[in-house]
Design a protein around this motif. Structure first.
Motif, mmCIF file in Angstrom:
data_model
loop_
_atom_site.group_PDB
_atom_site.id
_atom_site.type_symbol
_atom_site.label_atom_id
_atom_site.label_comp_id
_atom_site.label_asym_id
_atom_site.label_seq_id
_atom_site.Cartn_x
_atom_site.Cartn_y
_atom_site.Cartn_z
ATOM 1 N N MET A 1 0.728 -1.346 0.039
ATOM 2 C CA MET A 1 -0.031 -0.095 -0.222
ATOM 3 C C MET A 1 0.870 1.333 -0.260
ATOM 4 O O MET A 1 0.635 2.341 -0.719
ATOM 5 N N ILE A 2 1.988 1.463 0.845
ATOM 6 C CA ILE A 2 2.811 2.260 0.782
ATOM 7 C C ILE A 2 3.390 2.653 -0.624
ATOM 8 O O ILE A 2 3.762 3.737 -0.947
ATOM 9 N N GLN A 3 3.803 1.526 -1.243
ATOM 10 C CA GLN A 3 4.467 1.559 -2.340
ATOM 11 C C GLN A 3 3.552 2.141 -3.492
ATOM 12 O O GLN A 3 3.818 2.860 -4.342
ATOM 13 N N MET A 4 2.210 1.904 -3.471
ATOM 14 C CA MET A 4 1.294 2.216 -4.234
ATOM 15 C C MET A 4 1.050 3.806 -4.128
ATOM 16 O O MET A 4 0.955 4.252 -5.173
ATOM 17 N N PHE A 5 1.096 4.331 -3.126
ATOM 18 C CA PHE A 5 0.898 5.752 -2.682
ATOM 19 C C PHE A 5 2.281 6.502 -3.192
ATOM 20 O O PHE A 5 2.156 7.490 -3.886
#
Length: 530
Positions: free
Chosen positions: A100-104
């Protein structure tokens, strides 16, 4: 949309991701042209509401084994009922926060994003505050009447930021969700009564070991679903577990006396072989498979899983009987697992989406009678039939069928009261018994603490000292495991606290205490519910 589940994922999961790639922002659709999900088949066909949505796999077997979740028959039927065209992007359960952090970070954001920790969850990476998602208040008033009517206020508060709603919450009306599962057939064979105290629980586990049970108490990495004895001593090292000690607000793991008692309990279990010697490396899949193979005597799990787990166990052990019993009680006469927050999943809508009204209608349908019937019983003529005006439905008993039912009733039903599935449980005596467990055993147990919303800034700055909803801070967790394994003396717990404080914990205590005393209106402080 780019691919953001890594190549290291299992092939079956990767296939689902590849099918979900290259999604563009939801297409522009006027409210007048979008079909209401509940519209009849006789209505004039309307353009489908198209949107991409990220969903955590949640270790659901049916999901993670699917070669392409977007071609799943239940997804297709859901799209038919709601006149939608979804592009589901799966986020691996174990790597959820990281991905999720990578996505943002890459700005590779679907039209709808599922979060798990409210607006300030670690997995959201400050995205709500940064303006990635749109406020939903006006859209909900116009297009979400069922959502506003049926979802409780505390759930809406959990997904609000600066007075505005930013997500549609899946909610939990009974926060006491986890329970002790025990092989009642083994307990009966042991000739022992239902244990209540920590010592009585240890006596049962010792008897299970004597009987040849491979895992008297089923352990799991990070103490997930293996933390019952921390509850007995009221020292859960979790995000919602702050308490007042003197004139300071501190994490409950600062209670050195009771934390060392809890750790000693686990070390006793480890030393005597009452818990697997490799528990620190047992993941969710191995945990479940070991239990369903009949190799465990006692464990923790979400109570609503009871009947399905028992059904799957009987495929291997026909005489297997699982029951829920009260959690071990500690010195204060209380016990139980940590109380969940009011929201289990939340759905955020990308600010760049042009058809948000239709997406709101899709979620609003989730709270309709039609949706409840579909998700609970499935498709008439396939999974159920109607006899004399009444639904005739029998839950599957084979492992694959149980997995599929669980997927439909829990994973795919995105917005509901997740306490339990009343429709299914009401059909059988075992189901009615389980509902009674919620109203008696679980209602009367559970641990809670002081909670801050939004999350303390000092915690967000330093992941090493920050707990999760059901996991200790990394710097604390590593010492807990070492102490249980006998690699560090439990008497060194005060030194662990000093390490936590030196790495930023002092700032956490100061911020928590200041906010607690100042009654800052921008901070919601929740006191223990039990």
């Amino acid at each position: 949309m780019k691919k953001w589940i890594p190549a290291t994922m299992a092939t079956v999961l990767m296939a689902s991701v590849l099918a979900a790639c290259s999604a563009k922002p939801a297409e522009q659709q006027g409210a007048s042209s979008a079909a209401s999900p509940a519209s009849s088949a006789a209505a004039k066909p309307a353009e489908k509401t198209k949107f991409s949505i990220s969903l955590r796999t949640l270790a659901f077997g049916h999901v993670e084994k699917s070669p392409n979740i977007n071609e799943d028959k239940w997804v297709k039927k859901l799209e038919e009922l709601t006149n939608t065209d979804m592009n589901i992007v799966l986020v691996p359960h174990k790597e959820y926060e990281q991905k999720m952090i990578q996505m943002f970070a890459t700005n590779d954001i679907p039209d709808v994003v599922q979060g798990s920790g409210g607006v300030n969850g670690k997995e959201m990476a400050g995205s709500v505050k940064a303006g990635v998602f749109m406020p939903l208040d006006d859209l909900l008033k116009q297009y979400g009447p069922n959502l506003l009517k049926k979802i409780p206020k505390d759930a809406w508060d959990n997904v609000s930021y600066q007075g505005k709603i930013y997500a549609i919450p899946e909610f939990l009306s009974n926060p006491s969700r986890r329970a002790i599962f025990i092989r009642k057939d083994l307990l009966d064979k042991a000739g022992l009564g239902v244990p209540k105290t920590v010592d009585e629980f240890l006596a049962v586990l010792r008897k299970f070991k004597e009987m040849g049970v491979e895992n008297p108490y089923m352990g799991r990495e990070n103490f997930k679903y293996a933390d019952s004895f921390f509850g007995a001593y009221d020292v859960y090292p979790y995000l919602s577990m702050f308490e007042q000690q003197g004139n300071q607000i501190v994490p409950k793991f600062f209670d050195t006396e009771n934390m060392t008692k809890a750790l000693q309990t686990y070390k006793t279990m480890f030393d005597e072989g009452l818990i697997n010697k490799e528990f620190a490396t047992i993941n969710a899949t191995v945990f479940k498979n070991t239990i369903l193979a009949g190799k465990a005597g006692m464990w923790s799990m979400n109570a609503n899983e009871l009947l399905q787990w028992e059904s799957q166990l009987k495929a291997t052990v026909p005489s297997g009987d699982i029951e829920i019993i009260g959690s071990p009680i500690g010195p204060d006469g209380k016990g139980g697992h940590y109380l969940y927050g009011p929201v289990t999943r939340g759905y955020f809508i990308n600010k760049n989406v042009k058809n948000a009204a239709q997406i709101i209608k899709f979620f609003d349908w989730m709270m309709s009678d039609e949706a409840e019937k579909f998700f609970t019983f499935g498709i008439e003529g396939d999974t159920y039939k109607t006899v004399d005006g009444k639904i005739d439905y029998k839950s599957p008993t084979d492992p694959a069928g149980v997995d599929e039912e669980r997927y439909r009733q829990s994973f795919l039903w995105l917005v509901q009261d997740t306490t339990y599935n009343k429709g299914t449980l009401s059909l059988t005596e075992d189901g009615k018994k389980l509902m009674n467990v919620y109203d008696t055993t679980l209602k009367n147990e559970g641990r809670d603490g002081i909670t801050f919303e939004p999350r303390l800034e000092s915690l967000m700055k330093n992941p090493d000292i920050s707990p999760l909803s059901d996991q200790a801070p990394p710097v604390i967790l590593q010492h807990m495991v070492k102490m249980v394994y006998g690699k560090e003396p439990i008497s060194d717990w005060p030194k662990v606290l000093e390490e936590w404080k030196s790495k930023g914990g002092n700032d956490v205590i100061k911020e928590a205490t200041d906010k607690f005393n100042s009654k800052d209106p921008s901070v919601t402080i929740s006191m223990p519910r039990k």
